[in-house]
Design a protein around this motif. Sequence first.
Motif, PDB file in Angstrom:
ATOM      1  N   UNK A 115       0.815  -1.225   0.000  1.00  0.00           N
ATOM      2  CA  UNK A 115       0.000   0.000   0.000  1.00  0.00           C
ATOM      3  C   UNK A 115       0.848   1.276   0.000  1.00  0.00           C
ATOM      4  N   UNK A 116       2.007   1.223   0.666  1.00  0.00           N
ATOM      5  CA  UNK A 116       2.886   2.379   0.669  1.00  0.00           C
ATOM      6  C   UNK A 116       3.379   2.699  -0.744  1.00  0.00           C
ATOM      7  N   UNK A 117       3.677   1.670  -1.514  1.00  0.00           N
ATOM      8  CA  UNK A 117       4.118   1.874  -2.901  1.00  0.00           C
ATOM      9  C   UNK A 117       3.055   2.614  -3.707  1.00  0.00           C
ATOM     10  N   UNK A 118       1.803   2.171  -3.589  1.00  0.00           N
ATOM     11  CA  UNK A 118       0.734   2.813  -4.365  1.00  0.00           C
ATOM     12  C   UNK A 118       0.415   4.223  -3.852  1.00  0.00           C
ATOM     13  N   UNK A 119       0.566   4.443  -2.542  1.00  0.00           N
ATOM     14  CA  UNK A 119       0.340   5.788  -2.007  1.00  0.00           C
ATOM     15  C   UNK A 119       1.426   6.754  -2.457  1.00  0.00           C
ATOM     16  N   UNK A 120       2.661   6.290  -2.499  1.00  0.00           N
ATOM     17  CA  UNK A 120       3.758   7.172  -2.896  1.00  0.00           C
ATOM     18  C   UNK A 120       3.795   7.401  -4.401  1.00  0.00           C
ATOM     19  N   UNK A 121       3.371   6.413  -5.174  1.00  0.00           N
ATOM     20  CA  UNK A 121       3.433   6.516  -6.638  1.00  0.00           C
ATOM     21  C   UNK A 121       2.382   7.492  -7.164  1.00  0.00           C
ATOM     22  N   UNK A 122       1.169   7.376  -6.642  1.00  0.00           N
ATOM     23  CA  UNK A 122       0.080   8.204  -7.169  1.00  0.00           C
ATOM     24  C   UNK A 122       0.058   9.614  -6.603  1.00  0.00           C
ATOM     25  N   UNK A 123      -0.480   9.791  -5.381  1.00  0.00           N
ATOM     26  CA  UNK A 123      -0.673  11.153  -4.845  1.00  0.00           C
ATOM     27  C   UNK A 123       0.629  11.890  -4.522  1.00  0.00           C
ATOM     28  N   UNK A 124       1.662  11.203  -4.077  1.00  0.00           N
ATOM     29  CA  UNK A 124       2.895  11.888  -3.693  1.00  0.00           C
ATOM     30  C   UNK A 124       3.688  12.354  -4.900  1.00  0.00           C
ATOM     31  N   UNK A 125       3.405  11.821  -6.073  1.00  0.00           N
ATOM     32  CA  UNK A 125       4.068  12.273  -7.288  1.00  0.00           C
ATOM     33  C   UNK A 125       5.456  11.684  -7.504  1.00  0.00           C
ATOM     34  N   UNK A 134       8.171   8.876  -8.828  1.00  0.00           N
ATOM     35  CA  UNK A 134       8.213   7.946  -9.955  1.00  0.00           C
ATOM     36  C   UNK A 134       8.123   6.523  -9.412  1.00  0.00           C
ATOM     37  N   UNK A 135       7.956   5.559 -10.302  1.00  0.00           N
ATOM     38  CA  UNK A 135       7.847   4.165  -9.879  1.00  0.00           C
ATOM     39  C   UNK A 135       9.143   3.700  -9.213  1.00  0.00           C
ATOM     40  N   UNK A 136      10.263   4.195  -9.696  1.00  0.00           N
ATOM     41  CA  UNK A 136      11.551   3.827  -9.109  1.00  0.00           C
ATOM     42  C   UNK A 136      11.708   4.354  -7.691  1.00  0.00           C
ATOM     43  N   UNK A 137      11.326   5.592  -7.464  1.00  0.00           N
ATOM     44  CA  UNK A 137      11.423   6.187  -6.121  1.00  0.00           C
ATOM     45  C   UNK A 137      10.460   5.528  -5.144  1.00  0.00           C
ATOM     46  N   UNK A 138       9.250   5.245  -5.624  1.00  0.00           N
ATOM     47  CA  UNK A 138       8.259   4.597  -4.764  1.00  0.00           C
ATOM     48  C   UNK A 138       8.695   3.178  -4.416  1.00  0.00           C
ATOM     49  N   UNK A 139       9.266   2.469  -5.392  1.00  0.00           N
ATOM     50  CA  UNK A 139       9.713   1.104  -5.105  1.00  0.00           C
ATOM     51  C   UNK A 139      10.916   1.101  -4.154  1.00  0.00           C
ATOM     52  N   UNK A 140      11.796   2.107  -4.264  1.00  0.00           N
ATOM     53  CA  UNK A 140      12.917   2.209  -3.347  1.00  0.00           C
ATOM     54  C   UNK A 140      12.433   2.451  -1.910  1.00  0.00           C
ATOM     55  N   UNK A 141      11.455   3.334  -1.751  1.00  0.00           N
ATOM     56  CA  UNK A 141      10.876   3.570  -0.421  1.00  0.00           C
ATOM     57  C   UNK A 141      10.210   2.312   0.107  1.00  0.00           C
ATOM     58  N   UNK A 142       9.511   1.589  -0.758  1.00  0.00           N
ATOM     59  CA  UNK A 142       8.851   0.357  -0.347  1.00  0.00           C
ATOM     60  C   UNK A 142       9.883  -0.668   0.134  1.00  0.00           C
ATOM     61  N   UNK A 143      10.975  -0.805  -0.582  1.00  0.00           N
ATOM     62  CA  UNK A 143      12.004  -1.771  -0.200  1.00  0.00           C
ATOM     63  C   UNK A 143      12.626  -1.379   1.145  1.00  0.00           C
ATOM     64  N   UNK A 144      12.890  -0.091   1.358  1.00  0.00           N
ATOM     65  CA  UNK A 144      13.474   0.356   2.615  1.00  0.00           C
ATOM     66  C   UNK A 144      12.540   0.114   3.806  1.00  0.00           C
ATOM     67  N   UNK A 145      11.232   0.268   3.592  1.00  0.00           N
ATOM     68  CA  UNK A 145      10.265   0.031   4.664  1.00  0.00           C
ATOM     69  C   UNK A 145      10.116  -1.463   4.934  1.00  0.00           C
ATOM     70  N   UNK A 146      10.199  -2.288   3.900  1.00  0.00           N
ATOM     71  CA  UNK A 146      10.009  -3.729   4.065  1.00  0.00           C
ATOM     72  C   UNK A 146      11.274  -4.449   4.537  1.00  0.00           C
TER      73      UNK A 146
END
Length: 152
Positions: free
Chosen positions: A38-48, A50-62
């Motif tokens: 869910x964090x990936x989809x929240x960061x990708x859409x509303x936070x603006x 990119x898919x790479x940045x959102x996936x990096x944040x997701x990996x760091x949280x997981x």
Amino acid sequence: MAYVPVPKDLTAVKTKVLFNLTKRQLICFGGGALIGVPLFFLLKGPAGLSAGGASLCMVLVMLPFFLTAVYEKNGLPMEKIVRNIARVLLLRPKQRPYQTNNFYAVLARQSKLDKEVRRIVSKKAKTGRRTVVVPRREASDRSRRRKGAANR
């Protein structure tokens, strides 16, 4: 003929539940996915992002969830290792005084008291008087007594 290695210590064998993972690993991986996806989809859409940045944040949280599931040292899981480190660094005092119970000092004091009692008893036996034997006070006890009497 096929050979299957059998460990000598069967207590080290962990039962696998699903996809060759233990129950603990499944719970940790599931918790990581429950928070990370869910964090990936929240960061990708509303936070603006990119898919790479959102996936990096997701990996760091997981990552902590995956480390908790997989990492084990000397038979201790990750959370017990972190708890032990926190105890040593944060909860316990930094310096622990080294104190011993000096058995020889106890023996010396007891020997001194025994000699004093023998001296008093032998003195009383010579005079033939019957009195209550009270051990002599130490110098520190006598000075404390005088100070207390002076304050009254």
